[in-house]
Design an enzyme around this catalytic site. Structure first.
Site, mmCIF file in Angstrom:
data_model
loop_
_atom_site.group_PDB
_atom_site.id
_atom_site.type_symbol
_atom_site.label_atom_id
_atom_site.label_comp_id
_atom_site.label_asym_id
_atom_site.label_seq_id
_atom_site.Cartn_x
_atom_site.Cartn_y
_atom_site.Cartn_z
ATOM 1 N N GLU A 35 0.901 -1.265 -0.112
ATOM 2 C CA GLU A 35 -0.024 -0.077 0.054
ATOM 3 C C GLU A 35 0.772 1.336 0.106
ATOM 4 O OE1 GLU A 35 -3.310 1.080 -0.359
ATOM 5 O OE2 GLU A 35 -3.514 -0.702 -0.975
ATOM 6 N N HIS A 37 3.639 1.610 -1.359
ATOM 7 C CA HIS A 37 4.026 1.991 -2.941
ATOM 8 C C HIS A 37 2.736 2.347 -3.729
ATOM 9 C CE1 HIS A 37 7.177 -1.126 -2.027
ATOM 10 N NE2 HIS A 37 7.805 -0.011 -2.543
ATOM 11 N N GLN A 61 22.964 -0.892 -4.387
ATOM 12 C CA GLN A 61 22.848 -0.322 -3.006
ATOM 13 C C GLN A 61 22.600 -1.372 -2.199
ATOM 14 O OE1 GLN A 61 18.898 0.968 -4.692
ATOM 15 N NE2 GLN A 61 18.067 0.747 -2.667
ATOM 16 N N GLY A 149 9.108 7.604 -1.230
ATOM 17 C CA GLY A 149 8.464 7.710 0.273
ATOM 18 C C GLY A 149 9.078 8.363 1.405
ATOM 19 N N ASP A 152 11.746 6.294 3.719
ATOM 20 C CA ASP A 152 13.161 6.478 3.326
ATOM 21 C C ASP A 152 13.620 7.985 3.474
ATOM 22 O OD1 ASP A 152 14.000 3.740 2.745
ATOM 23 O OD2 ASP A 152 12.297 3.779 1.702
ATOM 24 N N GLN A 155 17.027 8.872 2.207
ATOM 25 C CA GLN A 155 17.034 8.483 0.677
ATOM 26 C C GLN A 155 16.558 9.876 -0.204
ATOM 27 O OE1 GLN A 155 16.478 4.831 -1.445
ATOM 28 N NE2 GLN A 155 14.239 5.680 -1.606
ATOM 29 N N SER A 187 6.895 -1.797 4.792
ATOM 30 C CA SER A 187 7.931 -1.993 4.384
ATOM 31 C C SER A 187 8.013 -3.459 3.419
ATOM 32 C CB SER A 187 9.221 -2.060 5.216
ATOM 33 O OG SER A 187 10.383 -2.580 4.832
ATOM 34 N N SER A 188 8.712 -3.715 2.281
ATOM 35 C CA SER A 188 8.751 -4.982 1.747
ATOM 36 C C SER A 188 9.474 -6.249 2.475
ATOM 37 C CB SER A 188 9.434 -5.038 0.382
ATOM 38 O OG SER A 188 8.835 -3.917 -0.426
ATOM 39 N N ARG A 189 10.252 -5.247 3.494
ATOM 40 C CA ARG A 189 11.215 -6.194 4.282
ATOM 41 C C ARG A 189 10.298 -6.742 5.449
ATOM 42 N NH1 ARG A 189 15.608 -2.626 2.576
ATOM 43 N NH2 ARG A 189 17.153 -3.936 1.795
HETATM 44 O O1 PAF Z 1 13.372 3.123 -2.228
HETATM 45 C C1 PAF Z 1 13.900 2.209 -2.960
HETATM 46 O O2 PAF Z 1 12.998 1.109 -3.026
HETATM 47 C C2 PAF Z 1 15.020 2.250 -3.650
HETATM 48 O O3 PAF Z 1 16.106 2.524 -2.895
HETATM 49 C C3 PAF Z 1 14.795 2.888 -5.124
HETATM 50 C C4 PAF Z 1 14.727 4.380 -4.674
HETATM 51 C C5 PAF Z 1 13.964 2.169 -5.999
HETATM 52 C C6 PAF Z 1 16.195 2.798 -5.625
HETATM 53 O O4 PAF Z 1 16.650 1.619 -6.056
#
Ligand code: PAF
Length: 281
Positions: A35, A37, A61, A149, A152, A155, A187-189
């Protein structure tokens, strides 16, 4: 919905879109969409005529010993969700060599202090990998807006800084964190968590919220706010990677909240590293 597996296909489709004069929003993801995303996709639809989603688990990454190999993947499920959200195009590179062909050798190193602390310190090279893939995606899609998002948080700040420093002509939009009913940030995790870890994982949000309550009651000292969060988080997690109160713009630690600040946490619950944050002020 268009599914592009190669960048030539993306270029052709984006070229045609440009001629129609439509505005494009890009939502970069690593897939296993939830959700959170989908809310970014919906934000993209508000800001542009078309939304493109990239799905790529970016090896650059991930550090050695991190979860690259077991990162959850479900392309079919992701495509279905994107279809339902009215996404125009999904770019899911067929192979990492599509993004990093043999001999690839150019990297975006964000030297700004924004990228040095927090996750930049715990995950050396992480933001270099993020900035590189994001810049490549920006060049490929040339979107008017890209949505990331706020979960993060660092990021988002690093991508904004890169866009500013490199004179990129696009708007970087931050989407709000989406949470489970008990507060756990999506989170996917989270898929890694056992039932018992899943319960303990709520301590991140509970700890941040406790600090938020202290802030709302007038507390401005970092030590007190951090202690309020730590008291709840520390007993529930296996290890706190960092818990910091930083200035919301510079991401440098503050001793007292005067301007807008952000409380950020990264912690291991079992082997899973989770992050969360709360803006203050
Ligand atoms: O946030 C993420 O899922 C990743 O860090 C991203 C921005 C897609 C870059 O790989």
């Amino acid at each position: 919905m268009i599914l592009a597996r190669r960048k030539e296909e993306v270029r052709a489709q984006v070229g045609a879109l440009r001629k129609s004069g439509e505005r494009l929003a890009l939502v970069p993801t690593m897939g296993f969409l939830h959700e959170g995303h989908l809310s970014l996709i919906r934000r993209g639809r508000e800001l542009a005529d078309r939304v493109a989603v990239s799905i790529f688990v970016n090896p650059a990454q991930f550090g050695a010993g991190e979860d690259l190999d077991r990162y959850p993947r479900d392309l079919e499920g992701d495509l279905e969700k994107c279809r339902q959200e009215g996404v125009w195009m999904v770019y899911a590179p067929s192979d990492p060599s599509e993004v990093y062909p043999p001999g690839y050798g150019t990297w975006v190193d964000v030297e700004s202090p924004l990228a040095q602390g927090l996750c930049g310190e715990s995950r050396p090279g992480h933001f270099r990998g993020v900035a590189t893939v994001v810049l490549k995606l920006f060049h490929l899609f040339e979107p008017e807006v890209a949505v990331f998002g706020k979960k993060d948080y660092q990021q988002l700040a690093v991508v904004r800084k890169m866009a500013e420093d490199l004179d990129l002509r696009l708007r970087i939009e931050g989407g709000e964190t989406v949470r489970e009913p008990d507060g756990l940030a999506l989170s996917s995790r989270n898929a890694y968590l056992s039932a018992e870890e899943r319960i303990r994982a709520t301590s991140l949000f509970r700890g941040l919220s406790r600090a938020g309550e202290r802030f709302a009651a007038g507390e401005r000292q970092a030590t007190a706010l951090l202690e309020a969060a730590r008291e709840i988080i520390a007993p529930s997690v296996d290890r706190i990677d960092y818990l910091e109160l930083v200035d919301a713009r510079s991401l440098t630690p503050v001793e007292e909240v005067r301007e807008k600040a952000c409380l950020l946490v990264a912690a291991f619950v079992g082997k899973t590293r989770l992050i969360d944050n709360l803006e203050l002020g």
